[in-house]
Design a protein around this motif. Sequence first.
Motif, mmCIF file in Angstrom:
data_model
loop_
_atom_site.group_PDB
_atom_site.id
_atom_site.type_symbol
_atom_site.label_atom_id
_atom_site.label_comp_id
_atom_site.label_asym_id
_atom_site.label_seq_id
_atom_site.Cartn_x
_atom_site.Cartn_y
_atom_site.Cartn_z
ATOM 1 N N THR A 1 8.378 -1.161 7.467
ATOM 2 C CA THR A 1 9.278 -0.016 7.247
ATOM 3 C C THR A 1 10.746 -0.386 7.448
ATOM 4 O O THR A 1 11.629 0.276 6.895
ATOM 5 C CB THR A 1 8.896 1.119 8.207
ATOM 6 O OG1 THR A 1 8.944 0.635 9.552
ATOM 7 C CG2 THR A 1 7.504 1.653 7.896
ATOM 8 N N TYR B 1 4.295 -0.022 9.577
ATOM 9 C CA TYR B 1 4.080 -0.296 8.158
ATOM 10 C C TYR B 1 3.762 1.013 7.427
ATOM 11 O O TYR B 1 3.007 1.857 7.922
ATOM 12 C CB TYR B 1 2.932 -1.294 7.989
ATOM 13 C CG TYR B 1 3.220 -2.611 8.685
ATOM 14 C CD1 TYR B 1 3.971 -3.602 8.061
ATOM 15 C CD2 TYR B 1 2.758 -2.848 9.984
ATOM 16 C CE1 TYR B 1 4.261 -4.794 8.704
ATOM 17 C CE2 TYR B 1 3.041 -4.038 10.625
ATOM 18 C CZ TYR B 1 3.796 -5.012 9.980
ATOM 19 O OH TYR B 1 4.090 -6.189 10.615
ATOM 20 N N SER B 2 4.350 1.139 6.223
ATOM 21 C CA SER B 2 4.178 2.358 5.430
ATOM 22 C C SER B 2 3.051 2.236 4.405
ATOM 23 O O SER B 2 2.646 3.245 3.809
ATOM 24 C CB SER B 2 5.481 2.694 4.699
ATOM 25 O OG SER B 2 5.871 1.617 3.855
ATOM 26 N N PRO C 1 3.153 6.235 8.608
ATOM 27 C CA PRO C 1 3.277 4.818 8.995
ATOM 28 C C PRO C 1 2.332 4.461 10.145
ATOM 29 O O PRO C 1 2.133 5.266 11.075
ATOM 30 C CB PRO C 1 4.745 4.685 9.409
ATOM 31 C CG PRO C 1 5.445 5.780 8.657
ATOM 32 C CD PRO C 1 4.467 6.916 8.593
#
Length: 440
Positions: A214, A228-229, A186
């Motif tokens: 996420t 954020y993934s 991430p």
Amino acid sequence: MSTLQIGLAIAGGVVLAGVVAHSTWTSRKNKPRQAEPLPQEKSIEPAAYTPDYGQPQEPSFDVAPSVSYDVHHEPEVIAPVTTPTYQTTGSLDPVTDMARSMMEEATAHAQRVPDEAELARIAESKAAASKVAEERAKQQAAQAPVMKPVVAQVMESAASDLPQPEKRPALDALIDVIAAVEIDHPASGDAALQAMPATRRVGSKLFSLEGLNTETGLWEHPRNGQRYSAFQSGVQLANRTGPLNEIEFSEFVTKTQHFADTINGAPEFPDMLEEVARARELDSFASAHDAQLSFTLKATKAAWSPGYVQQNAARLGFIAGVLPGRMVVPAPVHGLPPILGLTFDSQAAMSEDPTQSAIYELALSLDVPQVDRKEEPYARMIQTAYELARVMDGAISDDNGQPLSETAIGAIARDLLALYDTLDARDLSAGSPQARRLFS
């Protein structure tokens, strides 16, 4: 001096006075119509007046600065106007003296204060003119409602409850080329914002970047403090400037690759030829189903001043637009495109003395794909056009300069209904985020 010379001098003076009076009357007749003065219930002392800076104030073009007076002042006494006489001198010709004296008398007569009898005659003339205007307004009002049932009948289904457009993220595979960017771990929103390109345009198309939050599991524009993934980038397939081409697609690939390299991601791009072909097909559909309506309202009698147009339009819900000479009916939701637009000569709106600027026509417009059909924009456009024509003594015509008839109104309404249904079937409903981006 002979009697003939004296007679000619008198005749010349009378003709000159007639010319002066006719010129004054003509200038007053041709003066553009002005806005009505705003009613004031009480006087406001200058020291107690505080302007409201909380709301944006539009410039006033025709309202003079307000001046307050002491309510205990003595009544003003108007001195009687005496007829001026011209004193002859020995160095001037008596004929010239007489002609100049007659001209001064004619000027004084034009500028005199009317007596009670003359004021009564003027009031009777105004009452008669007002009666004629009321009768004409009643006739026009009796004709205008005939148009409303025609629009309401054809647009009945447009006003019914319609399914709400599905809420989607900013990027949509329907109108965007999307490239996925995978990352091993991430990434923070701060790092993503620093890696984003400086501009959000690829040629003439919109370029966007989104991250998969996420915590919420939703795609969104990267924000500080979030993680954020995965990421995805996109570029719009088409807009009113045309379809996405090979050069713009290559620029899209370059910007996405630079972003992926900065955050240690791996992008995956779709086939360029397939996406360009899809862009051309979407552009062809949009070009065939784009509609921007416009009616023209022309002055049939006296011209209009900018203040007169603004005052009458404001009574129908218009507010000042961003550009001079433009007014809009705002959408009920802040940030959405306006429902209707009204434009007139921008030079007249920016004139140093707008009260003397003459406007002979204005345009009423509707950008169909930008406005939700539930707002009934076309019906509102028709009623607005006829109401403006009634109160401003104007004539309505279509884009081709032809008078707007009941038959034409019904035909346009049926075409719009078919257009709305076609856009709905393509999942590009009028007023939806996808339609607003595609038809921009």
